[in-house]
Design an enzyme around this catalytic site. Structure first.
Site, mmCIF file in Angstrom:
data_model
loop_
_atom_site.group_PDB
_atom_site.id
_atom_site.type_symbol
_atom_site.label_atom_id
_atom_site.label_comp_id
_atom_site.label_asym_id
_atom_site.label_seq_id
_atom_site.Cartn_x
_atom_site.Cartn_y
_atom_site.Cartn_z
ATOM 1 N N CYS A 2 -10.325 -4.480 15.092
ATOM 2 C CA CYS A 2 -11.424 -5.742 15.156
ATOM 3 C C CYS A 2 -12.343 -4.991 15.673
ATOM 4 O O CYS A 2 -12.888 -4.091 15.703
ATOM 5 C CB CYS A 2 -10.900 -5.777 17.016
ATOM 6 S SG CYS A 2 -8.980 -5.705 17.218
ATOM 7 N N ARG A 27 -12.990 -4.486 7.889
ATOM 8 C CA ARG A 27 -11.801 -3.243 9.234
ATOM 9 C C ARG A 27 -10.438 -4.081 9.139
ATOM 10 O O ARG A 27 -9.245 -3.362 9.688
ATOM 11 C CB ARG A 27 -12.611 -3.455 9.686
ATOM 12 C CG ARG A 27 -13.913 -2.467 9.892
ATOM 13 C CD ARG A 27 -14.698 -2.616 11.844
ATOM 14 N NE ARG A 27 -14.609 -1.514 11.855
ATOM 15 C CZ ARG A 27 -14.933 -0.689 12.311
ATOM 16 N NH1 ARG A 27 -15.651 -0.209 11.848
ATOM 17 N NH2 ARG A 27 -14.514 -0.502 13.113
ATOM 18 N N TRP A 74 -7.504 -8.335 15.499
ATOM 19 C CA TRP A 74 -6.440 -7.615 14.924
ATOM 20 C C TRP A 74 -5.410 -8.034 15.801
ATOM 21 O O TRP A 74 -5.818 -6.639 16.446
ATOM 22 C CB TRP A 74 -6.286 -6.445 13.901
ATOM 23 C CG TRP A 74 -5.874 -6.579 13.307
ATOM 24 C CD1 TRP A 74 -5.268 -6.101 11.433
ATOM 25 C CD2 TRP A 74 -4.794 -4.630 13.104
ATOM 26 N NE1 TRP A 74 -4.139 -5.472 11.343
ATOM 27 C CE2 TRP A 74 -3.967 -4.249 12.439
ATOM 28 C CE3 TRP A 74 -4.182 -4.249 14.831
ATOM 29 C CZ2 TRP A 74 -3.027 -3.614 11.673
ATOM 30 C CZ3 TRP A 74 -2.838 -3.029 14.793
ATOM 31 C CH2 TRP A 74 -2.566 -2.893 13.333
ATOM 32 N N ASN A 99 -12.619 -5.375 21.798
ATOM 33 C CA ASN A 99 -11.493 -4.687 21.194
ATOM 34 C C ASN A 99 -10.520 -3.805 22.275
ATOM 35 O O ASN A 99 -10.948 -2.738 23.215
ATOM 36 C CB ASN A 99 -12.573 -3.446 20.070
ATOM 37 C CG ASN A 99 -13.328 -4.713 19.492
ATOM 38 O OD1 ASN A 99 -12.877 -5.657 19.286
ATOM 39 N ND2 ASN A 99 -14.133 -3.673 18.672
ATOM 40 N N GLY A 100 -9.186 -3.012 21.840
ATOM 41 C CA GLY A 100 -8.780 -1.586 22.295
ATOM 42 C C GLY A 100 -7.391 -2.600 23.370
ATOM 43 O O GLY A 100 -7.047 -3.966 22.606
ATOM 44 N N GLU A 478 0.415 10.788 -0.905
ATOM 45 C CA GLU A 478 -0.562 9.652 -1.124
ATOM 46 C C GLU A 478 -0.715 8.393 -2.290
ATOM 47 O O GLU A 478 -0.857 7.528 -2.041
ATOM 48 C CB GLU A 478 -2.199 10.537 -1.029
ATOM 49 C CG GLU A 478 -3.086 10.299 -1.864
ATOM 50 C CD GLU A 478 -3.548 8.900 -0.099
ATOM 51 O OE1 GLU A 478 -3.225 9.345 0.709
ATOM 52 O OE2 GLU A 478 -4.243 8.210 -0.612
ATOM 53 N N LYS A 482 -0.859 4.536 -1.320
ATOM 54 C CA LYS A 482 -1.146 3.683 -1.890
ATOM 55 C C LYS A 482 -0.607 2.683 -3.004
ATOM 56 O O LYS A 482 -0.755 1.167 -2.589
ATOM 57 C CB LYS A 482 -2.267 4.516 -3.260
ATOM 58 C CG LYS A 482 -3.197 5.653 -2.833
ATOM 59 C CD LYS A 482 -4.605 4.380 -2.267
ATOM 60 C CE LYS A 482 -4.197 4.646 -0.963
ATOM 61 N NZ LYS A 482 -4.799 5.632 0.083
ATOM 62 N N GLU A 485 1.265 0.685 -0.099
ATOM 63 C CA GLU A 485 -0.031 -0.027 0.993
ATOM 64 C C GLU A 485 -0.164 -1.325 0.138
ATOM 65 O O GLU A 485 -0.751 -2.603 1.249
ATOM 66 C CB GLU A 485 -0.794 0.923 1.896
ATOM 67 C CG GLU A 485 -1.882 1.173 0.884
ATOM 68 C CD GLU A 485 -3.055 2.084 1.731
ATOM 69 O OE1 GLU A 485 -3.397 2.124 3.338
ATOM 70 O OE2 GLU A 485 -3.276 3.438 1.350
ATOM 71 N N HIS A 501 19.083 16.671 -2.676
ATOM 72 C CA HIS A 501 19.388 16.975 -1.669
ATOM 73 C C HIS A 501 19.688 15.485 -0.920
ATOM 74 O O HIS A 501 19.685 15.133 0.207
ATOM 75 C CB HIS A 501 18.857 17.752 -0.593
ATOM 76 C CG HIS A 501 18.602 19.462 -1.491
ATOM 77 N ND1 HIS A 501 19.180 20.139 -1.166
ATOM 78 C CD2 HIS A 501 17.249 19.941 -2.239
ATOM 79 C CE1 HIS A 501 19.027 21.133 -1.584
ATOM 80 N NE2 HIS A 501 17.775 20.937 -2.112
ATOM 81 N N LYS A 600 -8.745 -1.593 8.436
ATOM 82 C CA LYS A 600 -9.613 -0.253 7.796
ATOM 83 C C LYS A 600 -10.040 1.055 8.660
ATOM 84 O O LYS A 600 -8.875 2.275 8.766
ATOM 85 C CB LYS A 600 -11.203 -1.004 7.283
ATOM 86 C CG LYS A 600 -11.758 0.796 6.889
ATOM 87 C CD LYS A 600 -11.584 0.938 5.601
ATOM 88 C CE LYS A 600 -11.766 1.874 5.337
ATOM 89 N NZ LYS A 600 -11.162 2.686 3.825
HETATM 90 C C1 F6R Z 1 -4.403 4.676 4.183
HETATM 91 C C2 F6R Z 1 -5.521 5.314 5.134
HETATM 92 C C3 F6R Z 1 -5.370 5.088 6.021
HETATM 93 C C4 F6R Z 1 -5.742 5.911 7.068
HETATM 94 C C5 F6R Z 1 -5.020 5.978 8.220
HETATM 95 C C6 F6R Z 1 -6.928 7.489 9.249
HETATM 96 O O1 F6R Z 1 -4.846 4.403 2.530
HETATM 97 O O2 F6R Z 1 -6.810 4.593 4.806
HETATM 98 O O3 F6R Z 1 -3.150 5.515 5.760
HETATM 99 O O4 F6R Z 1 -6.260 7.291 6.322
HETATM 100 O O5 F6R Z 1 -5.819 5.187 8.677
HETATM 101 O O6 F6R Z 1 -8.189 7.366 8.798
HETATM 102 P P1 F6R Z 1 -9.260 7.581 9.096
HETATM 103 O O7 F6R Z 1 -9.620 8.521 8.414
HETATM 104 O O8 F6R Z 1 -10.087 7.552 9.543
HETATM 105 O O9 F6R Z 1 -9.042 8.272 10.369
#
Ligand code: F6R
Length: 605
Positions: A2, A27, A74, A99-100, A478, A482, A485, A501, A600
């Protein structure tokens, strides 16, 4: 997640609010809205589409005002509908953006129902709106201060009332809020970025602060109600990151910015000294006996990679914990641990709470590895290492991850040197390798056409496995994150040794298996794991170092990485995985920069 923007001015503030929302779009959100004050009460527009659609609505309706609030939502409590979109109005006179998450909203809602307030949304925010309205006696600032004392949970709010046409009240606890100062006009926002171009200075509210924004100025009180000044500073420069340039998506741009982001993150120093982390870091680093890394998502994988470096280079015991687990589990506190919070945004609610939890248990040596200098995490820790990735717009983290890896490698070598495990010659060699990284990365980025060819095959799959060993196991994790998501292909990663396993049962010719194969001590073991896959008809896609002698054959597809990069190899090997996810998502036509359901900066629990 948000976003909030609010303004009080002599001019029509609608364009300022729209521009602020645009800047916060990256975001992630699923509805948006805006309210301006009129003599009849807040006048509101809301949309479950994009900010561009909200902009059309305000243009068509000749929507104008000098005081207003706006929001990107959001969804947490209640679906993404117009009815749940903010601003939320109480009794036709007061409007709020929030927000929150309010944890005691059910108790408050029952109490307000008994006062005959009618609830028309499923949001927890409507509780705050009615609560402030019920406490309003001609002074919005006083009503908000009384109301927030009754809230449990996290909030940043912006509130306006029709009887105070040039006043906007903000409050925060657990979610960020900044105040912006312009020339005869003042603002609030959840992120200074929203006010770039409008405010000249900004100040960051602290936990429990409440502020009153008028044309004449800004009044701030702390949680005790005492007047405070929150140090206005020049608006940060947001020169990079916001323009897309020749790229198709921000994610692609950010993948290609990695050589320069890494060059900017490597300090201009000839030695690895604790001073890179803070003036007094030397004394503390000498005293610590272990490291605890707290992070979420991609940042957690950076932490997992760092564990290999910290234990092998610095010979210091390292634990890496998912922040949302650590904060709620019973752990054994150790005051001699260095607690490292790793976060791109520095505002992730779980990481922030885990850090505070560690501090509350007497673990006072804290370091933030963070991309945002003004973030809550940087302000909360004793020591900091800022990554200089620049603004990251794409929801899927790329350049923030590789710059975090650089920062954590520097931490490992610094501790290794202090603990007598890194010689002067090794230090020089590590520095040389770090400085050569941007050139090495450029060579990896040149593999893009080969990766595009693979992505056409991946685009038709619904599942994928990623394998890696040792230092590259977190890189496989990772790569899978990627892919899932942004392309919505189900992807899982395993340490290659774990294959037999359990996950081997999944392998068929419909399941591509991506393998990260650096030429390191585990290469032969990895080759055996690949054979296990091939023997079950699985198709293997290998990113192999040039000197591994893995060649393409039936069912084995190989892209050669230009050079083996020793301990820093994970920083190179993750890049083709980012490109594979990106181009697969493009081939599937997903919204790459704003993947569904994701935000984000995750500022709620
Ligand atoms: C995935 C991604 C998220 C962030 C996670 C932590 O591509 O970006 O998994 O890494 O939400 O966010 P930060 O680094 O801002 O604490």
């Amino acid at each position: 997640m948000c976003g909030i923007v609010g303004a009080v001015a002599h001019r029509n503030i609608v364009p300022v609010l729209i521009e602020g929302l645009r800047r916060l779009e990256y975001r992630g959100y699923d509805s948006c809205g805006m309210a301006v004050l009129t003599a009849d009460g807040p006048h509101r527009v809301r949309s479950v589409a994009r900010v561009a659609e909200l902009d059309e609505q305000v243009s068509n309706a000749r929507f104008e005002g000098v005081t207003g609030i706006a929001h990107t939502r959001w969804a947490t409590h209640g679906a993404a509908t117009i009815n749940n979109a903010h601003p939320i109005v109480s009794s036709g006179s007061l409007a709020i953006v929030h927000n929150g998450i309010i944890e005691n909203y059910e108790i408050l809602r029952e109490a307000l129902r008994r006062q005959h307030y009618e609830f028309v949304s499923q949001t927890d925010t409507e509780v705050i709106a009615h609560l402030i309205h019920s406490l309003y006696e001609g002074d919005l600032f006083a009503a908000v201060r009384k109301a927030v004392r009754q809230l449990t949970g996290a909030y940043a709010v912006g509130v306006v009332h029709k009887d105070q046409p040039h006043t906007l009240v903000g409050a925060r606890a657990g979610s960020p809020l900044v105040v912006g100062y312009g020339d005869g006009e003042n603002f609030i926002a959840s992120d200074a970025l929203a006010l770039a171009g409008s405010a000249e200075h900004v100040s960051y509210l602290e936990e429990g602060d409440v502020c009153e924004i008028t044309l004449a100025g800004v009044r701030i009180v702390d949680f005790r109600g005492e007047k405070v000044v929150r140090n206005p500073r020049r608006m940060p420069a947001y020169s990079t990151g916001v323009e897309l340039g020749p790229y198709r998506h921000y994610m692609q741009k950010e993948i290609f910015e990695q050589p320069s982001a890494i060059a900017d993150t490597i300090p201009d120093a000839e030695t690895f000294s604790p001073g890179l982390f803070g003036k007094t870091a030397g004394g503390v680093f000498r005293d610590i006996d272990s490291v605890l890394i707290l992070a979420c998502g991609t940042s957690y994988y950076a932490g997992l990679t760092a564990k290999y470096w910290l234990e092998s280079v610095a010979k210091i015991r390292t634990d890496v914990e998912i922040a949302s687990e650590y904060r709620y589990r019973e752990s054994v506190p150790n005051p001699r641990m260095l607690v490292v919070a790793v976060s791109q945004s520095g505002e992730t609610a779980d990481t922030l709470a885990a850090l505070k939890h560690a501090q509350s248990r007497g673990m006072e040596h804290t370091l933030a590895v963070c991309n945002v200098a003004t973030s809550a995490m940087v302000r909360l820790t004793d020591f900091k290492f800022l990554t200089h990735a620049g603004t990251e717009i794409g929801v899927a983290s790329t350049k923030a991850f590789t710059t975090q890896l650089v920062a954590l490698f520097i931490l490992a070598v610094t501790l290794g040197k202090m603990r007598g495990h890194v010689s002067d010659a090794q230090e020089t060699e590590y520095l040389h390798q770090l400085r050569h990284l941007p050139a090495a990365l450029n060579a990896v980025l040149a593999l893009e056409p080969q990766i595009i060819a693979w992505s056409d095959q991946f685009a038709h799959k619904e599942n994928a496995l990623f394998l890696g060993r040792g230092l590259h196991y977190p890189i496989a994790l990772e790569g899978a994150l990627k892919l899932k998501e942004i392309s919505y292909i189900h992807a899982e990663a395993y340490s290659a040794g774990e294959l037999k396993h359990g996950p081997l049962a999944l392998v068929t010719d419909a399941m591509p298996v991506v393998t990260v194969a650096p030429n390191d001590a585990l290469l032969d073991k990895l080759k055996s794991n690949m054979q296990e896959v091939r023997a079950r008809g699985g198709h293997i896609y290998v990113f192999a170092d040039d000197d591994t002698h893995i060649t393409s054959e039936d069912g084995i597809h190989v892209i050669r990485m230009p050079e083996h990069y020793g301990l820093l190899s994970p920083i190179l090997h993750v890049v083709p995985l980012q490109l594979l996810a990106y181009h697969t998502a493009c081939a599937r036509g997903t919204d790459v920069d704003k993947p569904r359901n994701l935000a984000k900066s995750v500022t709620v629990e």
